[in-house]
Design a protein around this motif. Structure first.
Motif, PDB file in Angstrom:
ATOM      1  N   ARG A 171     -10.492   3.316  -0.685  1.00  0.00           N
ATOM      2  CA  ARG A 171     -10.320   4.051  -2.070  1.00  0.00           C
ATOM      3  C   ARG A 171     -10.075   3.007  -3.192  1.00  0.00           C
ATOM      4  O   ARG A 171     -10.715   3.228  -4.144  1.00  0.00           O
ATOM      5  CB  ARG A 171      -9.432   4.970  -1.998  1.00  0.00           C
ATOM      6  CG  ARG A 171      -8.902   5.719  -3.420  1.00  0.00           C
ATOM      7  CD  ARG A 171      -7.684   6.357  -3.348  1.00  0.00           C
ATOM      8  NE  ARG A 171      -7.773   7.696  -2.482  1.00  0.00           N
ATOM      9  CZ  ARG A 171      -6.982   7.792  -1.315  1.00  0.00           C
ATOM     10  NH1 ARG A 171      -6.010   6.833  -1.284  1.00  0.00           N
ATOM     11  NH2 ARG A 171      -7.091   9.098  -0.681  1.00  0.00           N
ATOM     12  N   GLN A 172      -9.218   2.151  -2.918  1.00  0.00           N
ATOM     13  CA  GLN A 172      -8.928   1.286  -4.010  1.00  0.00           C
ATOM     14  C   GLN A 172     -10.056   0.472  -4.261  1.00  0.00           C
ATOM     15  O   GLN A 172     -10.284   0.065  -5.343  1.00  0.00           O
ATOM     16  CB  GLN A 172      -7.461   0.332  -3.642  1.00  0.00           C
ATOM     17  CG  GLN A 172      -7.013  -0.395  -4.906  1.00  0.00           C
ATOM     18  CD  GLN A 172      -6.560   0.400  -6.023  1.00  0.00           C
ATOM     19  OE1 GLN A 172      -5.905   1.249  -5.824  1.00  0.00           O
ATOM     20  NE2 GLN A 172      -7.294   0.054  -7.111  1.00  0.00           N
ATOM     21  N   PHE A 210       0.894  -1.269  -0.136  1.00  0.00           N
ATOM     22  CA  PHE A 210      -0.052  -0.078   0.179  1.00  0.00           C
ATOM     23  C   PHE A 210       0.931   1.326  -0.023  1.00  0.00           C
ATOM     24  O   PHE A 210       1.825   1.204   0.281  1.00  0.00           O
ATOM     25  CB  PHE A 210      -0.898   0.019   1.137  1.00  0.00           C
ATOM     26  CG  PHE A 210      -2.002  -1.382   1.214  1.00  0.00           C
ATOM     27  CD1 PHE A 210      -1.912  -2.192   2.331  1.00  0.00           C
ATOM     28  CD2 PHE A 210      -2.774  -1.476   0.069  1.00  0.00           C
ATOM     29  CE1 PHE A 210      -2.786  -3.062   2.340  1.00  0.00           C
ATOM     30  CE2 PHE A 210      -3.594  -2.610   0.033  1.00  0.00           C
ATOM     31  CZ  PHE A 210      -3.658  -3.225   1.140  1.00  0.00           C
ATOM     32  N   GLY A 211       0.313   2.449  -0.346  1.00  0.00           N
ATOM     33  CA  GLY A 211       0.871   3.742  -0.419  1.00  0.00           C
ATOM     34  C   GLY A 211       1.197   4.160   0.942  1.00  0.00           C
ATOM     35  O   GLY A 211       0.754   3.594   2.012  1.00  0.00           O
ATOM     36  N   VAL A 236     -14.545  -1.148  -8.155  1.00  0.00           N
ATOM     37  CA  VAL A 236     -16.032  -1.055  -8.853  1.00  0.00           C
ATOM     38  C   VAL A 236     -15.883  -0.441  -9.916  1.00  0.00           C
ATOM     39  O   VAL A 236     -16.548  -0.656 -10.707  1.00  0.00           O
ATOM     40  CB  VAL A 236     -16.741  -0.537  -7.504  1.00  0.00           C
ATOM     41  CG1 VAL A 236     -18.198  -0.067  -8.227  1.00  0.00           C
ATOM     42  CG2 VAL A 236     -16.931  -1.386  -6.506  1.00  0.00           C
ATOM     43  N   ARG A 237     -15.188   0.831 -10.025  1.00  0.00           N
ATOM     44  CA  ARG A 237     -15.521   1.626 -11.179  1.00  0.00           C
ATOM     45  C   ARG A 237     -14.659   0.811 -12.227  1.00  0.00           C
ATOM     46  O   ARG A 237     -15.484   1.013 -13.523  1.00  0.00           O
ATOM     47  CB  ARG A 237     -14.531   2.860 -10.751  1.00  0.00           C
ATOM     48  CG  ARG A 237     -14.338   3.874 -12.148  1.00  0.00           C
ATOM     49  CD  ARG A 237     -15.844   4.290 -12.359  1.00  0.00           C
ATOM     50  NE  ARG A 237     -15.712   5.183 -13.609  1.00  0.00           N
ATOM     51  CZ  ARG A 237     -16.129   4.920 -14.729  1.00  0.00           C
ATOM     52  NH1 ARG A 237     -16.232   3.513 -15.017  1.00  0.00           N
ATOM     53  NH2 ARG A 237     -15.988   5.714 -15.724  1.00  0.00           N
ATOM     54  N   THR A 282     -15.336  11.954  -0.640  1.00  0.00           N
ATOM     55  CA  THR A 282     -14.731  11.985  -1.956  1.00  0.00           C
ATOM     56  C   THR A 282     -13.457  11.222  -2.426  1.00  0.00           C
ATOM     57  O   THR A 282     -12.433  11.585  -3.075  1.00  0.00           O
ATOM     58  CB  THR A 282     -14.095  13.539  -2.027  1.00  0.00           C
ATOM     59  OG1 THR A 282     -13.048  13.808  -1.155  1.00  0.00           O
ATOM     60  CG2 THR A 282     -15.234  14.535  -1.993  1.00  0.00           C
ATOM     61  N   LEU A 283     -13.471  10.004  -1.862  1.00  0.00           N
ATOM     62  CA  LEU A 283     -12.560   8.930  -2.195  1.00  0.00           C
ATOM     63  C   LEU A 283     -12.569   8.752  -3.601  1.00  0.00           C
ATOM     64  O   LEU A 283     -13.669   9.114  -4.224  1.00  0.00           O
ATOM     65  CB  LEU A 283     -12.765   7.767  -1.574  1.00  0.00           C
ATOM     66  CG  LEU A 283     -12.819   7.619   0.037  1.00  0.00           C
ATOM     67  CD1 LEU A 283     -12.979   6.296   0.420  1.00  0.00           C
ATOM     68  CD2 LEU A 283     -11.252   7.881   0.371  1.00  0.00           C
ATOM     69  N   ASP A 284     -11.340   8.626  -4.234  1.00  0.00           N
ATOM     70  CA  ASP A 284     -11.149   8.708  -5.613  1.00  0.00           C
ATOM     71  C   ASP A 284     -12.361   7.682  -6.458  1.00  0.00           C
ATOM     72  O   ASP A 284     -13.092   8.334  -7.404  1.00  0.00           O
ATOM     73  CB  ASP A 284      -9.916   8.024  -6.031  1.00  0.00           C
ATOM     74  CG  ASP A 284      -8.755   8.817  -5.601  1.00  0.00           C
ATOM     75  OD1 ASP A 284      -8.966   9.923  -5.284  1.00  0.00           O
ATOM     76  OD2 ASP A 284      -7.701   8.405  -5.578  1.00  0.00           O
TER      77      ASP A 284
END
Length: 327
Positions: free
Chosen positions: A134-135, A10-11, A140-141, A31-33
């Protein structure tokens, strides 16, 4: 089966993301990516499961004035049931995981002032819970929106909900007029190549013009993958070498200024193309995107974290949707 986190992948841009509310934790940054992308790229509908997606067609009911009353149908309502499914992100952080992470190089960097006991009591920053959430919404996206096939057995975002491609396939075969994608809304094209992509892209736009010319008066999105768009650019450059350079990146079709390109990451690996207003593609949920509840339970030798979300994707009106025959 217990699942643990491999924190080393992870980052390191660590941020606090949760606020203790006495047992449940609310994700306070909406506002997670991935969430922001879903909300920006699609029209969000917050409804109950099996809620209705309604489209209305206003019909011309004017007639010459007379003394007789002749009732006319001025409005046709069409509705379709929209449904969403629920998905879980289940994580377990064991005390042994915490010890190894805390005593590692990453632990020294990320938790330089806290003791190991303090980290055991609140290990969520050390294990990058924000980045994990976020990931997963990015999954999903990219994996669910277009290509998802609901299958509750395997693990992975591509299994938690049916995507738009499956919805298109079902709609093409439907006998319900409110849900059916008519054959004259489907462009029977060819596989895209560097030699025909320009013609194929324009062919789908020409189908809109010949079938629903009125739609050209409103902004429309042309959804395609990055590879398909690049083939279009190369073919366009070859066709018009005196006017188009290598750096030219058109945002709209040459002959249809109201149709804008949308390079969709969820269409990676697909030659699917679709033209429709943005508002016609729906991201459906039973609560506001990003405001999801996280249940965190401290066990004797571990922390167990469960995040449940509801997601669904659909189109509101087949009359406003044009696709190619590559779904």
């Amino acid at each position: 089966m217990n699942e643990t986190i491999d924190f080393s992948n992870f980052g390191t841009d660590l941020m606090r993301t949760v606020q203790d509310l006495g047992g449940n934790i609310v994700l306070i940054n909406s506002t997670l990516d991935g969430v922001a992308s879903l909300r920006n790229d699609f029209s969000t509908e917050i409804i109950r499961d099996k809620g209705l997606l309604v489209s209305a067609e206003i019909k011309d009911a004017f007639k010459a004035a007379s003394n007789s009353f002749q009732g006319q149908k001025a409005l046709e309502i069409r509705s379709r049931k929209a449904d969403f499914t629920e998905g879980d992100i289940d994580l377990e952080i064991t005390l042994d995981d915490i010890k190894k992470a805390y005593r590692s190089y990453y632990g020294w960097m990320l938790e330089p002032t806290r003791t190991e006991a303090e980290v055991r009591d609140n290990p969520f920053e050390l294990f990058f819970i924000r980045q994990i959430i976020r990931q997963h919404f990015q999954f999903v996206r990219t994996k669910t929106v277009w290509k998802g096939i609901y299958n509750p057995t395997p693990v992975g975002a591509e299994n938690i909900a049916d995507g738009l491609l499956k919805k298109f396939t079902v709609a093409r075969a439907s006998t319900d007029a409110a849900a059916k994608i008519s054959a004259n809304h489907v462009f029977d094209g060819e596989d895209l190549t560097d030699d025909n992509a320009y013609e194929q892209v324009n062919g789908l736009a020409q189908l809109v013009a010949s079938t629903r010319e009125d739609m050209l008066a409103v902004p429309l999105n042309f959804y395609l993958s990055q590879v398909s768009y690049d083939k279009y650019r190369r073919n366009r450059r070859a066709l018009f070498p005196e006017h188009v350079g290598p750096a030219d990146k058109p945002t709209a079709l040459d002959d249809y200024s109201q149709i804008s390109f949308v390079i969709d990451p969820g269409l990676a690996g697909k030659q699917t193309m679709a033209i429709t207003p943005k508002d016609n593609l729906k991201f459906i949920a039973n609560e506001a995107p990003g405001v999801y509840y996280i249940n965190i339970v401290k066990q004797v030798k571990s922390w167990q974290i469960s995040i449940r979300v509801s997601v669904g994707f659909d189109f509101a009106s087949p009359d406003l949707l044009f696709i190619n025959d590559a779904v």
